[in-house]
Every structure is written in C-alpha cells, then in structure tokens.
Design a protein around this motif. Structure first.
Motif, PDB file in Angstrom:
ATOM      1  N   ALA A  71      27.349 -53.388 -25.479  1.00 50.69           N
ATOM      2  CA  ALA A  71      27.885 -52.157 -25.173  1.00 50.69           C
ATOM      3  C   ALA A  71      26.716 -51.756 -23.999  1.00 50.69           C
ATOM      4  O   ALA A  71      25.578 -52.371 -24.111  1.00 50.69           O
ATOM      5  CB  ALA A  71      28.033 -51.120 -26.120  1.00 50.69           C
ATOM      6  N   SER A  72      27.178 -50.857 -22.941  1.00 48.72           N
ATOM      7  CA  SER A  72      26.242 -50.356 -22.160  1.00 48.72           C
ATOM      8  C   SER A  72      26.682 -49.384 -21.498  1.00 48.72           C
ATOM      9  O   SER A  72      27.493 -48.980 -21.587  1.00 48.72           O
ATOM     10  CB  SER A  72      26.016 -51.747 -20.906  1.00 48.72           C
ATOM     11  N   GLY A  73      25.515 -48.762 -20.889  1.00 52.22           N
ATOM     12  CA  GLY A  73      25.589 -47.425 -20.022  1.00 52.22           C
ATOM     13  C   GLY A  73      24.989 -47.590 -18.604  1.00 52.22           C
ATOM     14  O   GLY A  73      23.660 -47.480 -18.571  1.00 52.22           O
ATOM     15  N   PHE A  74      25.844 -47.773 -17.537  1.00 53.87           N
ATOM     16  CA  PHE A  74      25.263 -48.103 -16.173  1.00 53.87           C
ATOM     17  C   PHE A  74      25.730 -46.902 -15.319  1.00 53.87           C
ATOM     18  O   PHE A  74      27.190 -46.928 -15.091  1.00 53.87           O
ATOM     19  CB  PHE A  74      25.489 -49.407 -15.727  1.00 53.87           C
ATOM     20  N   SER A  75      25.333 -46.129 -14.703  1.00 55.29           N
ATOM     21  CA  SER A  75      25.717 -45.393 -13.697  1.00 55.29           C
ATOM     22  C   SER A  75      24.639 -44.771 -12.826  1.00 55.29           C
ATOM     23  O   SER A  75      23.625 -45.352 -12.996  1.00 55.29           O
ATOM     24  CB  SER A  75      26.547 -43.821 -14.403  1.00 55.29           C
ATOM     25  N   THR A  76      25.261 -43.966 -11.711  1.00 57.32           N
ATOM     26  CA  THR A  76      24.086 -43.577 -10.833  1.00 57.32           C
ATOM     27  C   THR A  76      24.026 -41.757 -10.907  1.00 57.32           C
ATOM     28  O   THR A  76      23.693 -41.253  -9.776  1.00 57.32           O
ATOM     29  CB  THR A  76      24.384 -43.795  -9.216  1.00 57.32           C
ATOM     30  N   THR A  77      24.371 -41.602 -12.276  1.00 56.70           N
ATOM     31  CA  THR A  77      24.257 -39.984 -12.440  1.00 56.70           C
ATOM     32  C   THR A  77      23.262 -39.696 -13.206  1.00 56.70           C
ATOM     33  O   THR A  77      22.662 -40.831 -14.264  1.00 56.70           O
ATOM     34  CB  THR A  77      25.610 -39.422 -12.585  1.00 56.70           C
ATOM     35  N   ASP A  78      23.151 -38.263 -13.898  1.00 57.56           N
ATOM     36  CA  ASP A  78      22.181 -38.299 -15.144  1.00 57.56           C
ATOM     37  C   ASP A  78      22.778 -38.574 -16.359  1.00 57.56           C
ATOM     38  O   ASP A  78      24.258 -38.653 -16.472  1.00 57.56           O
ATOM     39  CB  ASP A  78      22.126 -36.662 -15.295  1.00 57.56           C
ATOM     40  N   ASN A  79      21.957 -39.135 -17.078  1.00 55.82           N
ATOM     41  CA  ASN A  79      22.337 -39.362 -18.630  1.00 55.82           C
ATOM     42  C   ASN A  79      23.000 -40.632 -18.633  1.00 55.82           C
ATOM     43  O   ASN A  79      23.782 -41.229 -17.682  1.00 55.82           O
ATOM     44  CB  ASN A  79      23.015 -38.393 -19.418  1.00 55.82           C
ATOM     45  N   GLU A  80      23.003 -41.297 -19.861  1.00 56.01           N
ATOM     46  CA  GLU A  80      23.577 -42.506 -20.174  1.00 56.01           C
ATOM     47  C   GLU A  80      24.372 -42.527 -21.590  1.00 56.01           C
ATOM     48  O   GLU A  80      23.495 -41.991 -22.445  1.00 56.01           O
ATOM     49  CB  GLU A  80      23.099 -43.909 -19.963  1.00 56.01           C
ATOM     50  N   ASN A  81      25.351 -43.193 -22.127  1.00 55.08           N
ATOM     51  CA  ASN A  81      25.680 -43.129 -23.356  1.00 55.08           C
ATOM     52  C   ASN A  81      26.371 -44.639 -23.805  1.00 55.08           C
ATOM     53  O   ASN A  81      27.220 -45.078 -22.806  1.00 55.08           O
ATOM     54  CB  ASN A  81      26.926 -42.119 -23.499  1.00 55.08           C
ATOM     55  N   ALA A  82      26.105 -44.972 -24.793  1.00 51.08           N
ATOM     56  CA  ALA A  82      26.744 -46.245 -25.369  1.00 51.08           C
ATOM     57  C   ALA A  82      27.083 -46.150 -26.743  1.00 51.08           C
ATOM     58  O   ALA A  82      26.140 -45.778 -27.395  1.00 51.08           O
ATOM     59  CB  ALA A  82      25.953 -47.459 -24.938  1.00 51.08           C
ATOM     60  N   SER A  83      28.262 -46.822 -27.176  1.00 52.26           N
ATOM     61  CA  SER A  83      28.472 -46.880 -28.386  1.00 52.26           C
ATOM     62  C   SER A  83      29.154 -48.179 -28.921  1.00 52.26           C
ATOM     63  O   SER A  83      29.695 -49.032 -28.121  1.00 52.26           O
ATOM     64  CB  SER A  83      29.474 -45.846 -28.862  1.00 52.26           C
ATOM     65  N   TYR A  84      28.943 -48.632 -30.280  1.00 47.49           N
ATOM     66  CA  TYR A  84      29.277 -49.775 -30.772  1.00 47.49           C
ATOM     67  C   TYR A  84      29.530 -49.931 -31.924  1.00 47.49           C
ATOM     68  O   TYR A  84      28.789 -49.413 -32.861  1.00 47.49           O
ATOM     69  CB  TYR A  84      28.025 -51.025 -30.431  1.00 47.49           C
ATOM     70  N   THR A  85      30.581 -50.668 -32.555  1.00 44.36           N
ATOM     71  CA  THR A  85      30.864 -50.686 -33.991  1.00 44.36           C
ATOM     72  C   THR A  85      31.055 -52.113 -34.349  1.00 44.36           C
ATOM     73  O   THR A  85      31.614 -52.819 -33.549  1.00 44.36           O
ATOM     74  CB  THR A  85      32.470 -50.194 -34.222  1.00 44.36           C
ATOM     75  N   ASN A  86      30.151 -52.399 -35.473  1.00 43.17           N
ATOM     76  CA  ASN A  86      30.173 -53.752 -36.007  1.00 43.17           C
ATOM     77  C   ASN A  86      31.346 -54.248 -36.728  1.00 43.17           C
ATOM     78  O   ASN A  86      31.872 -53.764 -37.781  1.00 43.17           O
ATOM     79  CB  ASN A  86      28.892 -53.840 -36.966  1.00 43.17           C
ATOM     80  N   SER A  87      32.421 -54.955 -36.423  1.00 48.09           N
ATOM     81  CA  SER A  87      33.271 -55.343 -36.874  1.00 48.09           C
ATOM     82  C   SER A  87      33.476 -56.981 -37.117  1.00 48.09           C
ATOM     83  O   SER A  87      34.386 -57.608 -37.287  1.00 48.09           O
ATOM     84  CB  SER A  87      34.638 -55.265 -36.099  1.00 48.09           C
ATOM     85  N   SER A  88      32.184 -57.490 -37.302  1.00 42.65           N
ATOM     86  CA  SER A  88      31.976 -59.095 -37.331  1.00 42.65           C
ATOM     87  C   SER A  88      32.181 -59.359 -38.588  1.00 42.65           C
ATOM     88  O   SER A  88      32.317 -60.704 -38.862  1.00 42.65           O
ATOM     89  CB  SER A  88      30.685 -59.269 -37.208  1.00 42.65           C
ATOM     90  N   GLY A  89      32.141 -58.568 -39.649  1.00 45.20           N
ATOM     91  CA  GLY A  89      32.141 -58.989 -41.132  1.00 45.20           C
ATOM     92  C   GLY A  89      31.001 -59.353 -42.012  1.00 45.20           C
ATOM     93  O   GLY A  89      30.934 -59.511 -43.065  1.00 45.20           O
ATOM     94  N   SER A  90      30.108 -58.976 -41.223  1.00 46.18           N
ATOM     95  CA  SER A  90      28.826 -59.177 -42.068  1.00 46.18           C
ATOM     96  C   SER A  90      27.651 -58.181 -41.233  1.00 46.18           C
ATOM     97  O   SER A  90      28.127 -57.948 -40.081  1.00 46.18           O
ATOM     98  CB  SER A  90      28.164 -60.401 -41.997  1.00 46.18           C
ATOM     99  N   ALA A  91      26.515 -58.133 -41.685  1.00 45.99           N
ATOM    100  CA  ALA A  91      25.539 -56.890 -41.078  1.00 45.99           C
ATOM    101  C   ALA A  91      24.971 -57.744 -39.712  1.00 45.99           C
ATOM    102  O   ALA A  91      25.038 -59.179 -39.519  1.00 45.99           O
ATOM    103  CB  ALA A  91      24.332 -57.159 -41.855  1.00 45.99           C
ATOM    104  N   GLN A  92      24.567 -56.876 -38.744  1.00 50.31           N
ATOM    105  CA  GLN A  92      24.349 -57.580 -37.678  1.00 50.31           C
ATOM    106  C   GLN A  92      22.779 -57.174 -37.305  1.00 50.31           C
ATOM    107  O   GLN A  92      22.820 -55.926 -37.623  1.00 50.31           O
ATOM    108  CB  GLN A  92      25.329 -57.045 -36.237  1.00 50.31           C
ATOM    109  N   SER A  93      22.043 -57.664 -36.605  1.00 45.78           N
ATOM    110  CA  SER A  93      20.828 -57.197 -35.839  1.00 45.78           C
ATOM    111  C   SER A  93      21.136 -57.029 -34.412  1.00 45.78           C
ATOM    112  O   SER A  93      21.755 -57.559 -33.644  1.00 45.78           O
ATOM    113  CB  SER A  93      19.799 -58.400 -35.890  1.00 45.78           C
ATOM    114  N   ILE A  94      20.905 -55.759 -34.258  1.00 47.17           N
ATOM    115  CA  ILE A  94      21.195 -54.950 -33.089  1.00 47.17           C
ATOM    116  C   ILE A  94      19.811 -54.475 -32.335  1.00 47.17           C
ATOM    117  O   ILE A  94      18.842 -54.089 -33.078  1.00 47.17           O
ATOM    118  CB  ILE A  94      22.033 -53.722 -33.259  1.00 47.17           C
TER     119      ILE A  94
END
Length: 412
Positions: A220-243
C-alpha cells in the motif's frame, strides 16, 4: 566626451573573456580548488572546455548547500557539479538553458568538506556569477535512528507529533526516510495517516510486507502532490506478517510531520488533523468504520481518549479549514469554511469510559443546500468531514471545550 566601463570584483589586471583570468585562477583541478566562503561571486570566467573551475568550501553540519551559477547559455553552455569530501559527485546541473543549480544536504552531524566544479560544455569563453547559500536542516526527531529498513523501530500506535524527515544527499540521492515496523495478525488492518504541508516538502508513505526480509514488497502507498498522505492494508495472507512503514522525503526542505497509526478493523476516510490533547493528556482519537458506499448509509464515528462524563456533538462539513481556539476552545476546528452543520440534537455523553459513538444518517446531513437551513444527502463522489466538539477543562478546573481529530470520507 568620454566612454567609461566599470566592473566589480576586480583583483589585479582587468578580467573578462579575451582579457584575462579571474582572481581564483589557477583552479583547474580538484587539487587546485580555490577555497571560498559560502557567499556570492561575480565576474567569473570559464574559458574553454578543459579549463574547469574548482572551488572548495565547508558545509556545516545539519545544513543544505544550494549552489547556483548564472550565465548566458546562448554564448556557451556551462555545467555545475558538486562533490562531497570523498570527491564523489553528489549532484549536477546539466541543462541547455541559462543558469544551473545543484544541492546537497549534510545530515551527518559534522562539517563536510565540499567542492563545486564549473565546466564549459560549449567550449566558448563565457562569464558567470556564482551564488552559494545555506538552508538549515531540522534536527533529528526523538525516534531516530530509523533511516533504513533494517533499523526500523516499532511503530507507535495512536498519534505522534513533530516527526522529522530531511533531504539528505543531493537530488536523487539518499534521503532521511523514517522506517517503522510491526507484526500484523491475520485479518488485521493497519491505517497510517501522515499530516504535513506540501508547499514546504513533498512526503510519501509506503507500507511493505517484509516477511521475506527487507526491503520487502509494496502492499500500500500514498503518493500525491498535496498535503497529507494516507495508506491502509489488511493482512489476508492466512498468517501473521512482518510489516514496515516508510515515510519518505521526496522533495523540498526539511519537514515536520504528524503521524497517526490505527491497527485493528478496517477504517474509513483520511485524517485531516490531529486533535489537541485534552485534559486526559491525549487527543480525542476519531475513527470511522462501516461502508463508504453512500447508499449503504452505514458509517459509525467513534471517539476515544475523551474526558469522562463529557458532553459533545459532531460537526460536519464538505470543506476543511484551520481555525485555532474558536470561541475560547483549547482545541482547533479543522472543518468548515463555506458551510458547517451541527448534530446539536444528538448530544453524546462520554460516560465512565471516555468514549462516544455516533452513526449519522447519510440521507439527511445537516448542511444547507444553497444556504439557509436544511439537509443534503451523501451522494457518490461527495466528501464529508466530521469532528467532535466536546466539553473539557483547562487542567486547572476551569471549564472549556476541545475538538477531536477530524476525518474526511469520500463516498462511492
């Protein structure tokens, strides 16, 4: 009658193309670089392609050098090259127009020996002026050193204010990115918001899956040329993930940013401001859950970390604003401008838990259409912003009010 020519910055014989070298010659190699101060210099001469001009100077710690040369490209094309203390090129100015510019930021904490080189690409004698100037860099924030994926620190949940990224290196060079890590359980979501002013610096936001090691893959990423950025991600891999979450300085000056991190169920909207700490010592943390489909009419707004037994109600707008301490409040109103609506008939009580929840009816949002009183429905493509206004005290028992975080939701 008579004719007179006056030149500045003369030293010894008259100088200029076809007349004589400038006062810094011979400085035709790195070994012969002329020592100079960070200042402005005019009337410099660049004769032919093999007559490079080298200048050495000291770049103070935690500062950025801006090197500029000004010349007429129609006469001959000049180039600018910056070297660090290892004689490695760190930035260049190569164009086919008048003037060139290069920069380099020293984030090492100690002074850096630098060299600037002016090269004559057009191979015809040309005159130029040179200006060296400094930009101070912000000092590292309290969470450093976390400039690489391998040195990522545990990501702080909730709000963190006054974090710093800096333009270390030259254009396209290494930057002062901030890396944060966490383990995300299967089915769990992370939402990261960073708040900054893009006019000062452009900052980007990236979330990586590093389960197989750094640098990992972008999820996930937030790229823009304006104020502020937002990014969200849901782990649906079936096991814990290192993020790993990376906040990256893309361009501009040193910049401060605020960050808010939510881990748990997926949330809606983008954070537009972080509330001022209330009498609990924390900001009123607002999050939205449900559906961003307008027809579903399913949004729940929840604010935690409120003073206990505090009354308040939500305000809503389609615009953002920054109005500090309205009506004597200790907080800031971050939404409004053209029109603002009040859910004044839906007064909420934070009770013993210091928490409120509210589900607005999206078919009758209390913003007047065309002025006056009335309501409007949320339609696909509309953006509505929400913030809680609540009672508080100033820490010394005197009654006041405060505002929670503010978020904006764009509906589908």
């Amino acid at each position: 009658s008579f004719y007179m020519v006056v030149r500045s910055d003369l030293s010894g014989d008259c100088i200029g193309c076809g007349i004589g070298d400038d006062r810094f010659e011979p400085n035709d190699s790195l070994a012969e670089a002329a020592p100079i101060a960070i200042d402005s210099y005019s009337g410099l001469i660049q004769e032919v392609a093999d007559d490079n001009d080298y200048y050495s100077f000291t770049l103070p710690a935690n500062s950025e050098i801006i090197g500029q040369i000004f010349f007429d490209n129609a006469i001959s094309d000049l180039d600018l090259i910056l070297y660090d203390s290892t004689d490695t090129i760190v930035d260049t100015g190569f164009t086919v127009t008048d003037d060139e510019r290069g920069s380099f930021a020293n984030c090492t904490g100690v002074d850096e020996a630098m060299t600037i080189r002016v090269n004559n690409f057009g191979n015809i004698c040309n005159e130029y002026d040179m200006v060296l100037s400094l930009n101070p860099l912000f000092a590292d924030d309290a969470l450093e050193d976390n400039d690489e994926c391998g040195t990522a620190i545990p990501i702080p949940l909730g709000a963190s204010n006054g974090l710093i990224v800096r333009p270390c290196g030259g254009t396209g060079g290494a930057d002062d990115g901030d890396y944060y890590s966490l383990n995300l359980a299967d089915g769990e979501s992370i939402t990261v918001d960073i708040l900054f002013t893009d006019d000062l610096a452009d900052i980007d936001l990236v979330i990586y899956d590093t389960s197989a090691g750094c640098p990992g893959s972008v999820v996930a990423s937030g790229f823009s040329t304006t104020d502020n950025e937002n990014a969200s991600y849901t782990n649906s891999s079936g096991s814990a993930q290192s993020i790993v979450v990376r906040v990256d300085h893309f361009s501009g000056e040193s910049a401060a940013y605020d960050m808010r991190v939510k881990v748990g169920d997926p949330t809606l909207g983008e954070l537009v401001c972080i509330g001022v700490d209330n009498s609990t010592g924390s900001n009123g943390e607002l999050c939205a859950t449900g559906s961003d489909v307008a027809a579903d009419n399913d949004v729940t707004l929840t604010v935690t970390s409120l003073p206990t037994n505090a009354l308040g109600y939500f305000v809503v707008s389609q615009d953002t604003i920054f109005l500090p301490n309205p009506g004597g409040s200790t907080g800031n109103l971050c939404i409004g401008s053209v029109a603002i609506g009040r859910y004044a008939t839906n007064v909420l009580d934070s009770g013993a838990t210091g928490e409120v929840s509210f589900s607005p009816d999206l078919t009758v949002i209390p913003i007047a259409g065309g002025g006056g009183t009335g309501t409007i429905p949320a339609m696909p493509g509309d953006t509505f912003c929400f913030q809680l206004w609540h009672r508080d005290n100033d820490g010394m028992g005197m009654p006041t009010s405060n505002f929670s975080d503010a978020i904006c939701i764009t509906f589908n």
